[in-house]
Design a protein around this motif. Structure first.
Motif, short mmCIF file in Angstrom:
data_model
loop_
_atom_site.label_atom_id
_atom_site.label_comp_id
_atom_site.label_asym_id
_atom_site.label_seq_id
_atom_site.Cartn_x
_atom_site.Cartn_y
_atom_site.Cartn_z
N HIS A 194 0.83 -1.20 0.00
CA HIS A 194 0.00 0.00 0.00
C HIS A 194 0.87 1.25 0.00
CE1 HIS A 194 -3.59 2.29 0.33
NE2 HIS A 194 -3.36 2.72 1.57
N ARG A 195 1.95 1.20 0.74
CA ARG A 195 2.87 2.34 0.75
C ARG A 195 3.40 2.61 -0.65
NH1 ARG A 195 8.15 3.38 4.66
NH2 ARG A 195 9.08 5.02 3.38
N ALA A 196 3.78 1.57 -1.35
CA ALA A 196 4.30 1.74 -2.71
C ALA A 196 3.24 2.36 -3.63
CB ALA A 196 4.77 0.41 -3.28
N ALA A 197 1.98 1.93 -3.45
CA ALA A 197 0.90 2.47 -4.26
C ALA A 197 0.66 3.95 -3.94
CB ALA A 197 -0.38 1.67 -4.03
N LEU A 198 0.71 4.30 -2.66
CA LEU A 198 0.55 5.69 -2.26
C LEU A 198 1.69 6.55 -2.80
CD1 LEU A 198 -0.59 5.28 1.46
CD2 LEU A 198 -1.99 6.12 -0.42
N GLU A 199 2.90 6.04 -2.69
CA GLU A 199 4.06 6.79 -3.20
C GLU A 199 3.94 7.05 -4.69
OE1 GLU A 199 7.61 5.49 -0.10
OE2 GLU A 199 7.18 4.23 -1.84
N HIS A 200 3.50 6.05 -5.43
CA HIS A 200 3.35 6.19 -6.88
C HIS A 200 2.28 7.23 -7.21
CE1 HIS A 200 3.26 5.08 -11.11
NE2 HIS A 200 1.95 5.01 -11.02
N ALA A 201 1.16 7.17 -6.50
CA ALA A 201 0.07 8.11 -6.76
C ALA A 201 0.48 9.54 -6.42
CB ALA A 201 -1.18 7.71 -5.97
N LEU A 202 1.17 9.72 -5.30
CA LEU A 202 1.60 11.05 -4.90
C LEU A 202 2.63 11.61 -5.86
CD1 LEU A 202 1.91 10.40 -1.06
CD2 LEU A 202 0.29 11.98 -2.13
N ALA A 203 3.57 10.76 -6.28
CA ALA A 203 4.64 11.21 -7.16
C ALA A 203 4.10 11.71 -8.50
CB ALA A 203 5.64 10.08 -7.39
N ASP A 258 1.79 13.63 -9.02
CA ASP A 258 1.46 15.05 -8.89
C ASP A 258 2.56 15.83 -8.17
OD1 ASP A 258 -1.08 15.08 -10.17
OD2 ASP A 258 -1.96 14.13 -8.40
N GLY A 259 3.75 15.25 -8.11
CA GLY A 259 4.88 15.95 -7.49
C GLY A 259 4.95 15.86 -5.99
N GLY A 260 4.13 14.98 -5.37
CA GLY A 260 4.15 14.84 -3.92
C GLY A 260 5.00 13.67 -3.48
N ARG A 261 5.13 13.51 -2.18
CA ARG A 261 5.91 12.39 -1.65
C ARG A 261 5.32 11.94 -0.32
NH1 ARG A 261 9.33 17.00 -1.07
NH2 ARG A 261 9.96 17.41 1.09
N LEU A 262 5.72 10.74 0.07
CA LEU A 262 5.26 10.14 1.31
C LEU A 262 6.44 10.03 2.28
CD1 LEU A 262 3.22 8.42 3.04
CD2 LEU A 262 4.07 6.42 1.82
N TYR A 263 6.20 10.44 3.52
CA TYR A 263 7.19 10.27 4.57
C TYR A 263 6.53 9.46 5.67
CZ TYR A 263 10.65 11.50 8.18
OH TYR A 263 11.61 11.46 9.17
N ALA A 264 6.98 8.23 5.86
CA ALA A 264 6.41 7.33 6.86
C ALA A 264 7.42 7.11 7.98
CB ALA A 264 6.03 5.99 6.22
N VAL A 265 7.00 7.40 9.21
CA VAL A 265 7.89 7.26 10.35
C VAL A 265 7.06 6.75 11.52
CG1 VAL A 265 7.53 9.70 10.91
CG2 VAL A 265 9.47 8.49 11.88
N GLY A 266 7.59 5.75 12.22
CA GLY A 266 6.83 5.18 13.33
C GLY A 266 6.56 6.17 14.43
N ASP A 267 7.63 6.67 15.03
CA ASP A 267 7.53 7.64 16.12
C ASP A 267 7.93 9.01 15.58
OD1 ASP A 267 7.66 9.17 18.40
OD2 ASP A 267 8.94 7.78 19.53
N PRO A 268 7.02 10.00 15.54
CA PRO A 268 7.36 11.28 14.94
C PRO A 268 8.21 12.20 15.81
CG PRO A 268 5.13 11.34 15.80
CD PRO A 268 5.63 9.92 15.99
#
Length: 332
Positions: free
Chosen positions: A304-313, A315-325
Motif C-alpha cells: 500500500h505504501r508503494a501504491a501511495l508513493e506512486h500516486a503522490l509522485a 502530482d509531485g508529492g511524496r510520502l514520509y512514513a515514520v513510526g515515532d514522529p
C-alpha cells in the motif's frame, strides 16, 4: 438547481471545467505592523516572554490574532488590544491537573465547595503555570495532533500549522458551495538559490481509515483529500505567496525581540534574499506515523505504501512514513 459536493469530487470538478468562477475570501496569515510592535514590546518580560522561551510551544499567526499551540490545542489566543496584548485561554486548560483529592458524595450531591478555591489556576505564576496548562491541554490531544506537534517543533522551517483556508469555493449559483478544508503543516523548502517553496503536509495516524488499504477496491480517501487541497491552493496562489512572505518577516521580528534566530530559510525570505513560491504546481505531501516495526514490515503496508508513493509522485508529492514522529526531520 442547487447541488452539494464532497471534497472528493472537487478535483474532478476543477478538471472538467465545471466551475466557471471561484469565489474566495482573501487569504492572509500575516500580522499587521501595530500587532507585531506590541509583541516586540511584550517580549521583554512576563508571560509572553515565557511563551517565546518555551520552544516546545508552536506559535501560529492568524492574520488578526495568533494561537499558541501545545499538541494541537490552542492554550492561548492573542490579539492586539488598544494599549497592549489581549490574551485568552479555554477554561478547560485552567483546571489544575494536580487535583487528586476525594469529593464527598451523599447520594444526591457532590460536595464541591472547596473546588472553588483550588480547582482552577487563578493567576499566572511564570513558566510553571504554562507547564500546568500544557498538562491539562494534553488530555484533549489525539495521536494525529500530538504527532503533528512533534514534527513542527523538530522542524523550524515549519512556519504554519492547522492551515484553514478561509471562505468557500463555490459555483455561480447561490448555495452551490463547499467549505474549505484544513491542512496540517506548512514548511519552507529551498528552490534554487533565490526561492523558498511552500510545501504542505497532510498527516495521518497509521490506523486512520482515510489512508485506505491495499485490499480495498476503492481509492484511498486521503489521495482525493490531497487533490482537493492542491486545487484550492492553486486558486489561492497570489495570496499564499504574499501572505507567507510577510509572515516570515513577522516571525523574524517576533523571535528577534527575544534574541532568538529563525530558520535560515525564514530569515532569507524576511530580508528579501529569497522569494516565496508555490512552485509550478502546489505540493502537498503525506506524513504517516504511529506504526511499530512489525506493522512497518507487513506485506500489506509495504504494497500500500508503494501504491501511495506512486500516486503522490504523479502530482509531485511524496510520502514520509515514520513510526515515532518525535524529533524526526521532514525529508527533503
Amino acid at each position: 438547481m442547487q447541488s452539494s459536493w464532497t471534497f472528493e469530487e472537487v478535483p474532478a470538478i476543477f478538471q472538467r471545467g465545471d466551475m466557471p468562477e471561484i469565489t474566495i475570501k482573501n487569504f492572509d496569515r500575516s500580522l499587521p505592523d501595530h500587532f507585531v510592535v506590541k509583541l516586540e514590546e511584550a517580549a521583554e518580560k512576563g508571560w509572553w516572554r515565557d511563551v517565546l522561551e518555551d520552544r516546545e510551544l508552536v506559535i501560529a499567526l492568524r492574520g488578526k490574532s495568533l494561537n499558541v499551540y501545545w499538541k494541537g490545542q490552542s492554550i492561548f489566543k492573542v490579539e492586539a488590544g488598544p494599549l497592549a496584548l489581549r490574551a485568552s485561554t479555554h477554561e478547560k486548560f485552567l483546571l489544575d491537573p494536580k487535583l487528586s483529592g476525594q469529593i464527598a458524595f451523599d447520594g444526591e450531591r457532590f460536595d464541591v465547595t472547596a473546588l472553588g478555591t483550588k480547582a482552577f489556576l487563578k493567576s499566572y505564576e511564570g513558566p510553571k503555570s504554562i507547564a500546568l496548562m500544557k498538562r491539562a491541554a494534553g488530555i484533549y490531544s489525539g495521536k494525529e495532533k500530538s504527532g503533528c506537534h512533534s514534527i513542527a517543533i523538530a522542524n523550524p522551517q515549519v512556519v504554519d500549522v492547522e492551515i484553514a483556508l478561509p471562505g468557500t469555493v463555490e459555483r455561480n449559483e447561490p448555495g452551490d458551495e463547499i467549505t474549505s478544508p484544513r491542512i496540517d503543516l506548512l514548511a519552507l523548502e529551498p528552490q534554487g538559490t533565490d526561492k523558498a517553496r511552500l510545501v504542505f503536509w497532510e498527516a495521518k495516524d497509521f490506523k486512520n481509515p482515510e489512508l485506505g488499504s491495499i485490499r480495498s477496491r476503492l481509492p484511498s480517501p486521503v489521495l482525493a483529500q490531497i487533490a482537493t487541497y492542491r486545487a484550492i491552493l492553486e486558486a489561492y496562489r497570489p495570496d499564499l505567496e504574499k501572505s507567507y512572505t510577510r509572515l516570515c518577516s513577522n516571525l523574524r521580528r517576533i523571535r528577534g525581540a527575544a534574541g532568538q534566530a529563525v530558520h535560515p530559510l525564514v530569515d532569507e525570505v524576511a530580508i528579501g534574499a529569497r522569494t516565496v513560491t508555490l512552485g509550478d504546481t502546489p505540493q502537498v505531501n503525506l506524513l504517516v506515523f504511529g506504526f511499530d516495526a512489525g506493522q512497518k514490515q507487513h506485506a500489506d503496508w509495504q504494497a500500500h505504501r508503494a501504491a501511495l508513493e506512486h500516486a503522490l509522485a504523479s502530482d509531485g508529492g511524496r510520502l514520509y512514513a515514520v513510526g515515532d514522529p518525535r524529533g524526526k526531520r521532514l525529508s527533503l
